[in-house]
Design a protein around this motif. Structure first.
Motif, PDB file in Angstrom:
ATOM      1  N   LYS A  30       0.875  -1.443  -0.146  1.00 25.62           N
ATOM      2  CA  LYS A  30      -0.140   0.193   0.039  1.00 25.62           C
ATOM      3  C   LYS A  30       0.755   1.062   0.381  1.00 25.62           C
ATOM      4  N   GLU A  31       1.714   1.449   0.803  1.00 22.35           N
ATOM      5  CA  GLU A  31       2.610   1.946   1.129  1.00 22.35           C
ATOM      6  C   GLU A  31       3.627   2.473  -0.483  1.00 22.35           C
ATOM      7  N   LYS A  32       3.793   1.604  -1.256  1.00 20.12           N
ATOM      8  CA  LYS A  32       4.092   2.295  -2.714  1.00 20.12           C
ATOM      9  C   LYS A  32       3.174   1.889  -3.982  1.00 20.12           C
ATOM     10  N   GLY A  33       1.533   2.390  -3.477  1.00 20.32           N
ATOM     11  CA  GLY A  33       0.696   2.725  -4.131  1.00 20.32           C
ATOM     12  C   GLY A  33       0.046   1.421  -4.951  1.00 20.32           C
ATOM     13  N   GLY A  34       0.367   0.548  -3.798  1.00 20.72           N
ATOM     14  CA  GLY A  34       0.128  -1.147  -4.686  1.00 20.72           C
ATOM     15  C   GLY A  34       0.849  -2.092  -5.152  1.00 20.72           C
ATOM     16  N   ASP A  35       1.905  -1.291  -5.681  1.00 19.81           N
ATOM     17  CA  ASP A  35       2.693  -1.975  -6.322  1.00 19.81           C
ATOM     18  C   ASP A  35       3.206  -2.990  -5.930  1.00 19.81           C
ATOM     19  N   LEU A  36       3.333  -4.234  -6.269  1.00 20.20           N
ATOM     20  CA  LEU A  36       4.232  -5.882  -6.339  1.00 20.20           C
ATOM     21  C   LEU A  36       5.183  -5.687  -6.885  1.00 20.20           C
ATOM     22  N   GLY A  37       5.914  -4.678  -8.054  1.00 17.53           N
ATOM     23  CA  GLY A  37       7.002  -5.366  -8.423  1.00 17.53           C
ATOM     24  C   GLY A  37       7.188  -6.029  -9.079  1.00 17.53           C
ATOM     25  N   TYR A  38       8.743  -7.122  -9.682  1.00 16.67           N
ATOM     26  CA  TYR A  38       7.710  -7.839 -10.868  1.00 16.67           C
ATOM     27  C   TYR A  38       8.308  -9.368  -9.803  1.00 16.67           C
ATOM     28  N   LYS A  70      -3.355 -18.762  -6.553  1.00 13.66           N
ATOM     29  CA  LYS A  70      -4.134 -18.988  -8.079  1.00 13.66           C
ATOM     30  C   LYS A  70      -4.869 -18.144  -8.927  1.00 13.66           C
ATOM     31  N   GLU A  71      -4.932 -17.770  -7.952  1.00 12.64           N
ATOM     32  CA  GLU A  71      -6.837 -16.435  -9.235  1.00 12.64           C
ATOM     33  C   GLU A  71      -5.899 -15.605  -9.591  1.00 12.64           C
ATOM     34  N   PHE A  72      -5.196 -14.958  -9.060  1.00 12.08           N
ATOM     35  CA  PHE A  72      -4.279 -14.236  -8.420  1.00 12.08           C
ATOM     36  C   PHE A  72      -3.121 -14.022  -9.912  1.00 12.08           C
ATOM     37  N   ASN A  73      -2.436 -15.356  -9.713  1.00 10.10           N
ATOM     38  CA  ASN A  73      -1.111 -15.150 -10.679  1.00 10.10           C
ATOM     39  C   ASN A  73      -2.271 -15.342 -12.355  1.00 10.10           C
ATOM     40  N   ASP A  74      -2.941 -16.347 -12.110  1.00  9.01           N
ATOM     41  CA  ASP A  74      -4.040 -16.687 -13.672  1.00  9.01           C
ATOM     42  C   ASP A  74      -4.231 -15.717 -14.542  1.00  9.01           C
ATOM     43  N   PHE A  75      -4.792 -14.283 -13.381  1.00 11.74           N
ATOM     44  CA  PHE A  75      -4.551 -13.385 -14.601  1.00 11.74           C
ATOM     45  C   PHE A  75      -3.690 -12.686 -14.873  1.00 11.74           C
ATOM     46  N   CYS A  76      -2.842 -12.622 -14.010  1.00 13.29           N
ATOM     47  CA  CYS A  76      -1.602 -11.625 -14.159  1.00 13.29           C
ATOM     48  C   CYS A  76      -0.794 -12.360 -15.496  1.00 13.29           C
ATOM     49  N   PHE A  77      -0.502 -13.478 -16.065  1.00 10.22           N
ATOM     50  CA  PHE A  77      -0.244 -14.284 -16.891  1.00 10.22           C
ATOM     51  C   PHE A  77      -0.763 -14.317 -17.845  1.00 10.22           C
ATOM     52  N   GLN A  93       4.455 -17.866  -7.558  1.00 12.15           N
ATOM     53  CA  GLN A  93       4.674 -16.694  -7.023  1.00 12.15           C
ATOM     54  C   GLN A  93       4.082 -15.832  -5.779  1.00 12.15           C
ATOM     55  N   MET A  94       2.639 -16.310  -6.578  1.00  8.29           N
ATOM     56  CA  MET A  94       1.153 -15.365  -6.255  1.00  8.29           C
ATOM     57  C   MET A  94       0.346 -16.321  -6.206  1.00  8.29           C
TER      58      MET A  94
END
Length: 716
Positions: free
Chosen positions: A414-422, A430-437, A427-428
Motif C-alpha cells: 500500500k505504501e508503494k501505491g499497490g505496486d508489487l514489482g516483478y 492461483k487466481e491472482f497468478n492466472d490473471f496476471c500471466f 509466487q502468487m
C-alpha cells in the motif's frame, strides 16, 4: 506369526491375566523396596549445574518452543536439526545457570527503561526493527511498535477468553511477556557482564615495544638435522606405564567426557533391483488410466503421487527435470515415462502449452476478508461492495496509487501505491497468478482469492516464452516387504550366532562382512557417526556391558548389529585411549635420546654431519616471530636457539631435540630489520581488541571448568 495369532484368537483371557498379575507384581515389588514410580521417587531431572536440577519437563518445553520458532522461519526441523536444537537449549541452560549468580554478585540489573529502549527506542533489537520498519523508506517506526506491544499487554492482562476455542492472541501475548521479555533481559545482562570483563583488557606500551624488537630480529644459521624417521619405530617400545605417567603430567590435555564405542556390521535393506522393476511396471500399468482421465489433479491425489498437481504454467527456462526435451515435445494428452528422477519413478503428462511471460509487474488494491491464519476480517458481501466502489472510482479518474495507499489492506504494497514489482509464475496464489500471466498489459480486473478481493492492474510483462502445464505421476522407489525381511533375516541370523566378542569376530570373518567402528558415542547423541539417527541404538549402547552384542537395529535403510567395544568414563583418559596421541611423542623422545647419544658433544657441524650421516644445511632468514625452518617444518625450539646470545661465535650447539628430529646448529649472523612505519598505538589497540573478542568464549570455558555439571539427558 501363526503362534501369535493362536494366542490372540484362543487364549486372549490368559494374556490379559498374565498382564494383570505382572502389573500387581510390579506394584507390590515397588512398594516393598520403597521405590514406587507411582509416588514420584524416580528422578525427573535431566541434569544439574552446581547442584541445581534441570527438570525434564522444563527442558522439553523449551525445546518445543525452539522447534516452533524454527518452523515459523521456514527451517525443516528434521532429526539432525532436532538434535542441534536440543544441544543448543542445553548449552543455554548451562550458561544461564553459570552466569546468573555472578549477575547478582556484581549488582548487574536491567531497568524497565532499558527494556523499553530495546523494544521501541533507537537501540531496538533487530527483530523488532525488522517488523516495524517502513519498507519504502527503511525508517523504523517506534510508535507503531509501542502500539502493538500495548495491545499485547492488554490482551495478556485480560487473560484467556473463557469458553473460547481460540486463545491464540492470548498465548502469543503470554509468550511475549513470559518468555521473550525475560530472554531479552537475560541477553542484556550477558552483554553487560561480558563488556565488564572485555573493557578490563589492557596491553602496556612496553609489551608492544618488546614484541616489535623481538619480531624485528633475523638470524642466519647452518644446521644438521637428524630426522626421527632414521630410527625404525619397531625398535622403540612404549609401555602403558610410560603413557600413564605422561597423561598424569598433562591431565588437562587428556580430559575426556563420557562416551562409548561400538564395532558393527550392517545389512542392506535399501530397495533392490526387483523392487525398482516392480514399481516401474506398476506405473506402466497406470498409464492407460492416467492418459484417459480428464481430472489429473484427482487422479494424482488418488494414486498418492509424491509430486502433487500444480494447476499452473511454468516457463521452459524454469523447468528443470530429467528428460526435459522429451517431456516438452509431447502433444497435449500424451505421456512420457516411467523415467527416473532421483529416487522416484515418474510418468509425465502434457496438459497444455501457451506462450506466456516469465515475469509480470502488477499493482493491486486488496479488500481483505481473512488474515493469514484464515480468521474472518470482513463478510464477503461487504468486501465485494467495497472493491466495486474502488473500481468505479478509478474508472472515473481517481488515482490508483492514492486509493491503494488509503484503502488497501496489503501492508506490504500500500505504501508503494499497490505496486508489487516483478514476480514469476507461482509466487502468487492461483487466481491472482492466472490473471496476471494470461491477461494483457494495462488490463484491470477484480479477482477473488482466499485473502479477499483484489483490484489488479497489469503494468508490464516481459520475456515471453513457451510455458507448459504438466502433470507428474511420481512414486518413490521403496523397499518391499520381501527385501526388508531378507535383510532382517540375515541380520537376525548373524546376531543369533554372535553372542559375545569372540563369536562376533568369527561371524564377521565367516560371512565376509565389513567390520566398522563408531567411536566415542555420547550418551545424549541422537545420531551415530557413519550410521545416522538412531536414538534406540544409542540407548542400547548405554545399557549394555562391555563385549555385549546387540539384536538387529533398523537404522535408515539398513539393519545394524553392534558390539560394545569400549567404555570411556568421564575424567582422565586411560593408557589405551591416550596411546594414539601420546605414543608418537614418547617414541620421538626416546629416539632423540638415541640420536643425542650417537652425536655426543659435536665439536663442529661437520663432526655432527659425520656422526649422523646427514648433510649440513643453511637457513638464511629465520624470523624470531616465525616458528618454521624452510624444508624442516615447525621447529620453535630450534628457531629460539638461533637467537640465543650464548651460541654466538660457537662452532656448534649442543644437540636440540625438535619436533621432527635432533638439530645441531651454528649461528652465522643475527641482525635486526627495522620498521619505521610501525604504529605502536594502533598495535596496542588491535591487541586489546583481540583480547576483548576472546572474552566471551574464555569466560564460558573457565566457568564450566569451575562448575559441577551433570548431563543425564542420555537416560531419557
Amino acid at each position: 506369526m501363526s503362534i501369535i495369532q493362536q494366542i490372540r484368537d484362543r487364549a486372549a483371557w490368559l494374556v490379559f491375566g498374565l498382564i494383570a498379575l505382572s502389573l500387581v507384581g510390579f506394584l507390590l515389588m515397588d512398594a516393598f523396596v520403597g521405590k514406587s514410580r507411582l509416588f514420584g521417587n524416580k528422578s525427573t531431572a535431566i541434569g544439574s549445574i552446581n547442584g541445581e536440577k534441570i527438570e525434564q519437563l522444563d527442558f522439553e518445553k523449551k525445546v518445543s518452543k525452539m522447534e516452533e520458532q524454527y518452523k515459523m522461519r521456514g527451517y525443516p526441523v528434521n532429526e539432525g536439526m532436532q538434535q542441534n536444537i536440543r544441544d543448543g537449549v542445553w548449552r543455554q541452560l548451562v550458561e544461564d545457570a553459570l552466569f546468573s549468580k555472578d549477575y547478582s554478585a556484581l549488582g548487574l540489573e536491567v531497568s524497565d527503561k532499558e527494556v523499553n529502549d530495546m523494544l521501541v527506542g533507537p537501540n531496538a533489537i533487530q527483530d523488532v526493527k525488522q517488523a516495524f520498519t517502513d519498507p519504502k523508506t527503511g525508517v523504523f517506526d517506534p510508535q507503531q511498535a509501542a502500539q502493538r506491544i500495548n495491545q499485547m499487554r492488554n490482551i495478556y492482562k485480560a487473560g484467556p477468553k473463557k469458553n473460547s476455542t481460540d486463545n491464540s492472541a492470548y498465548e502469543q501475548s503470554r509468550n511475549f511477556f513470559e518468555e521473550s521479555i525475560p530472554q531479552l533481559i537475560n541477553m542484556r545482562l550477558r552483554e553487560k557482564y561480558t563488556a565488564l570483563l572485555a573493557n578490563s583488557a589492557y596491553v602496556p606500551k612496553w609489551m608492544i615495544e618488546k614484541m616489535n624488537a623481538d619480531n624485528s630480529q633475523m638470524a642466519a644459521v647452518s644446521y644438521v638435522n637428524t630426522p626421527y624417521f632414521t630410527i625404525p619405530d619397531s625398535t622403540v617400545k612404549i609401555s602403558d606405564e610410560e603413557i600413564n605417567d605422561y597423561v598424569a603430567q598433562h591431565k588437562e590435555q587428556f580430559h575426556q567426557e563420557e562416551s562409548r564405542s561400538i564395532a558393527y556390521v550392517s545389512f542392506d535393506a535399501s530397495p533392490s533391483s526387483p523392487d525398482s522393476a516392480k514399481l516401474r511396471q506398476q506405473l506402466s500399468d497406470m498409464k492407460p488410466e492416467f492418459e484417459k482421465t480428464e481430472n489429473s489433479e484427482a487422479f494424482l491425489a488418488r494414486m498418492g503421487s509424491e509430486q502433487p498437481y500444480f494447476d499452473g504454467y511454468m516457463g521452459k527456462s524454469r523447468i528443470q527435470i530429467p528428460n526435459k526435451d522429451s517431456v516438452l515435445a509431447l502433444a497435449k494428452g500424451q505421456l512420457y515415462g516411467p523415467y527416473l528422477d532421483a529416487g522416484n519413478y515418474v510418468v509425465a503428462k502434457m496438459i497444455d502449452e501457451k506462450t506466456l511471460p516469465d515475469s509480470v509487474k502488477a499493482r493491486h488494491i486488496l479488500v481483505a476478508t481473512a488474515d493469514n491464519k484464515g480468521q474472518q476480517l470482513m463478510d464477503d458481501s461487504t468486501a465485494k461492495k467495497k472493491i466495486d466502489s474502488i473500481k468505479e472510482l478509478i474508472e472515473h479518474g481517481a488515482r490508483f496509487d492514492s486509493l491503494a495507499a488509503k484503502l488497501s489492506d496489503d501492508p506490504g504494497s500500500k505504501e508503494k501505491g499497490g505496486d508489487l514489482g516483478y514476480f514469476t509464475s507461482g509466487q502468487m496464489v492461483k487466481e491472482f497468478n492466472d490473471f496476471c500471466f494470461t491477461g494483457k498489459v494495462g488490463e484491470k480486473k477484480i479477482v477473488k482469492t482466499q485473502f479477499g478481493y483484489h483490484y489488479i492492474e497489469i503494468t508490464d510483462q516481459k520475456n515471453f516464452e513457451p510455458a507448459y502445464k504438466v502433470a507428474y505421476l511420481s512414486k518413490k522407489i521403496e523397499t518391499s516387504p520381501e527385501t526388508d525381511q531378507a535383510a532382517s533375516g540375515l541380520a537376525n541370523q548373524f546376531a543369533g550366532n554372535s553372542r559375545d566378542s569372540k563369536t562376533f569376530e568369527e561371524s564377521i570373518q565367516k560371512s565376509r562382512l565389513q567390520r566398522l567402528v563408531a567411536p566415542d558415542v555420547a550418551p545424549s547423541a541422537y545420531a551415530i557417526q557413519g550410521l545416522g539417527p538412531s536414538r534406540s541404538l544409542v540407548r542400547w549402547i548405554y545399557e549394555a556391558d562391555l563385549g555385549n552384542v546387540s539384536e538387529p537395529f533398523p537404522v535408515g535403510d539398513k539393519y545394524v548389529v553392534a558390539e560394545l567395544v569400549e567404555i570411556n568414563h568421564e575424567g582422565t583418559m586411560t593408557a589405551n585411549k591416550a596411546r594414539a596421541q601420546v605414543e608418537p611423542i614418547l617414541r620421538n623422545r626416546k629416539k632423540a635420546d638415541l640420536i643425542i647419544k650417537k652425536l655426543g658433544t659435536p665439536a663442529s657441524l661437520e663432526a655432527a654431519a659425520t656422526a649422523s650421516g646427514q648433510a649440513v644445511q643453511k637457513a638464511d632468514s629465520l624470523l624470531f616471530s616465525a616458528l618454521q625452518i624452510p624444508g624442516a617444518g615447525q621447529e620453535p625450539k630450534v628457531v629460539g636457539a638461533a637467537f640465543d646470545k650464548g651460541l654466538a661465535g660457537k662452532p656448534a650447539s649442543q644437540p636440540i631435540p625438535g619436533n621432527g628430529g635432533v638439530f645441531v646448529i651454528k649461528v652465522e649472523n643475527v641482525s635486526a630489520v627495522s620498521n619505521p612505519n610501525a604504529d605502536l598505538q594502533q598495535q596496542r589497540f588491535m591487541q586489546e581488541q583481540q583480547q576483548r573478542s576472546q572474552v566471551s568464549y574464555t569466560l564460558v570455558e573457565s566457568l564450566r571448568k569451575l562448575a559441577k555439571i551433570e548431563d543425564d539427558r542420555g537416560k531419557f
